[in-house]
Design a protein around this motif. Structure first.
Motif, PDB file in Angstrom:
ATOM      1  N   ASN A 161       0.835  -1.205   0.000  1.00 22.60           N
ATOM      2  CA  ASN A 161       0.000   0.000   0.000  1.00 22.60           C
ATOM      3  C   ASN A 161       0.868   1.252   0.000  1.00 22.60           C
ATOM      4  OD1 ASN A 161      -2.422  -1.531   0.186  1.00 22.60           O
ATOM      5  ND2 ASN A 161      -2.035  -1.809   2.384  1.00 22.60           N
ATOM      6  N   LYS A 162       0.272   2.367  -0.376  1.00 23.35           N
ATOM      7  CA  LYS A 162       0.992   3.632  -0.452  1.00 23.35           C
ATOM      8  C   LYS A 162       1.450   4.076   0.931  1.00 23.35           C
ATOM      9  CE  LYS A 162       0.553   8.378  -2.132  1.00 23.35           C
ATOM     10  NZ  LYS A 162      -0.340   9.363  -2.778  1.00 23.35           N
ATOM     11  N   LYS A 164       2.678   6.942   3.523  1.00 23.60           N
ATOM     12  CA  LYS A 164       2.514   8.372   3.732  1.00 23.60           C
ATOM     13  C   LYS A 164       3.619   8.884   4.647  1.00 23.60           C
ATOM     14  CE  LYS A 164      -1.546   7.628   5.450  1.00 23.60           C
ATOM     15  NZ  LYS A 164      -1.653   6.197   5.209  1.00 23.60           N
ATOM     16  N   ASN A 211       5.928  -1.364  -6.481  1.00 22.77           N
ATOM     17  CA  ASN A 211       5.557  -1.092  -5.105  1.00 22.77           C
ATOM     18  C   ASN A 211       6.691  -0.423  -4.341  1.00 22.77           C
ATOM     19  OD1 ASN A 211       2.981  -2.235  -5.357  1.00 22.77           O
ATOM     20  ND2 ASN A 211       3.760  -4.287  -4.960  1.00 22.77           N
TER      21      ASN A 211
END
Length: 246
Positions: A161-162, A164, A211
């Motif tokens: 997942n991204k 942050k 990814n």
């Protein structure tokens, strides 16, 4: 009659004088009211400026305290993770940390399911907060991850997942704890981050989706690693930063 005309003239004069005095008094009151309002506005303006000033001072003091605390924490961690031996010492601080960990390994669990779940959680982009890592029951303190060091490093370098900016403190804290325990962790992760920073934006070694961590996250992680003592030799980091900056 002359007396009546004189009386009327006197009456008009007095009336005019009265109106003049009333107008002067009204003008004086209006001026005083205007000056009062201006004074109140000026006092309110100064009060607000004082509040802003006090707030700025408090904010600056809080920032300085935060930076000082972070600096003390960084210095403490760098001291504990220093790979160099102090004059006269048989082992470096980092070697002592890892020897303590090796002695505690017998109490740790090597459960395949729990270790795999931990790696999967990191791969999914769920990172512990620094406060959570301080707890005695966190997996980093209860599991023997010796066989999963490379997998943890890969999960951090290529999350599903991204990532942050808000995730970085947790990632750094996790990396510090891994580096404190496992000698091969930093060498499994840092070269990947350096390579990501060195690669041109959008270059994923073959194209297509990737990814890999964003370069800005890699930059920040490398800098945090230097500050926290995970990376002792700053030259490779300085080199890629210099090259990336052109």
């Amino acid at each position: 009659p002359p007396d009546r005309r004189a009386a009327e003239a006197e009456r008009r004069r007095l009336e005019t004088e009265r109106k003049r005095r009333e107008e002067e008094e009204a003008a004086a009151r209006a001026k005083a009211e205007e000056e009062r309002k201006k004074l109140e506005e000026e006092l309110e303006r100064r009060r607000k400026l004082q509040l802003v000033y006090e707030s700025s001072v408090e904010s600056a003091a809080a920032i300085l305290d935060s930076h000082a605390a972070a600096s003390r924490l960084h210095a403490e961690l760098r001291g504990k993770l220093d790979p160099h031996r102090v004059l006269g010492a048989e082992r470096s601080p980092l070697e002592e940390e890892r020897e303590d960990f090796e002695r505690s390994k017998k109490r740790l669990k090597s459960d395949l399911k729990k270790c795999t779940a931990f790696v999967k959680k990191i791969k999914g982009g769920t990172y512990p907060s620094p406060k959570e890592l301080e707890g005695p029951n966190h997996p980093i303190k209860t599991l023997n991850l010796s066989r999963y060091v490379e997998e943890v490093a890969a999960a951090l370098a290529e999350p599903q997942n991204k990532v942050k900016q808000a995730d970085v403190p947790g990632m750094v804290a996790l990396c510090v704890e891994m580096h404190r325990r496992y000698a091969t962790f930093a060498e499994a992760l840092v070269p990947t981050l350096l390579s990501s920073v060195s690669s041109p934006p959008g270059d994923y070694n073959g194209g297509g989706e990737s990814n890999s961590l964003p370069r800005r996250i890699c930059f920040r992680l490398l800098v945090e690693f230097v500050l926290h003592g995970v990376v002792a030799d700053v030259r490779p980091v300085a080199r890629v930063v210099h090259d990336a900056a052109g």
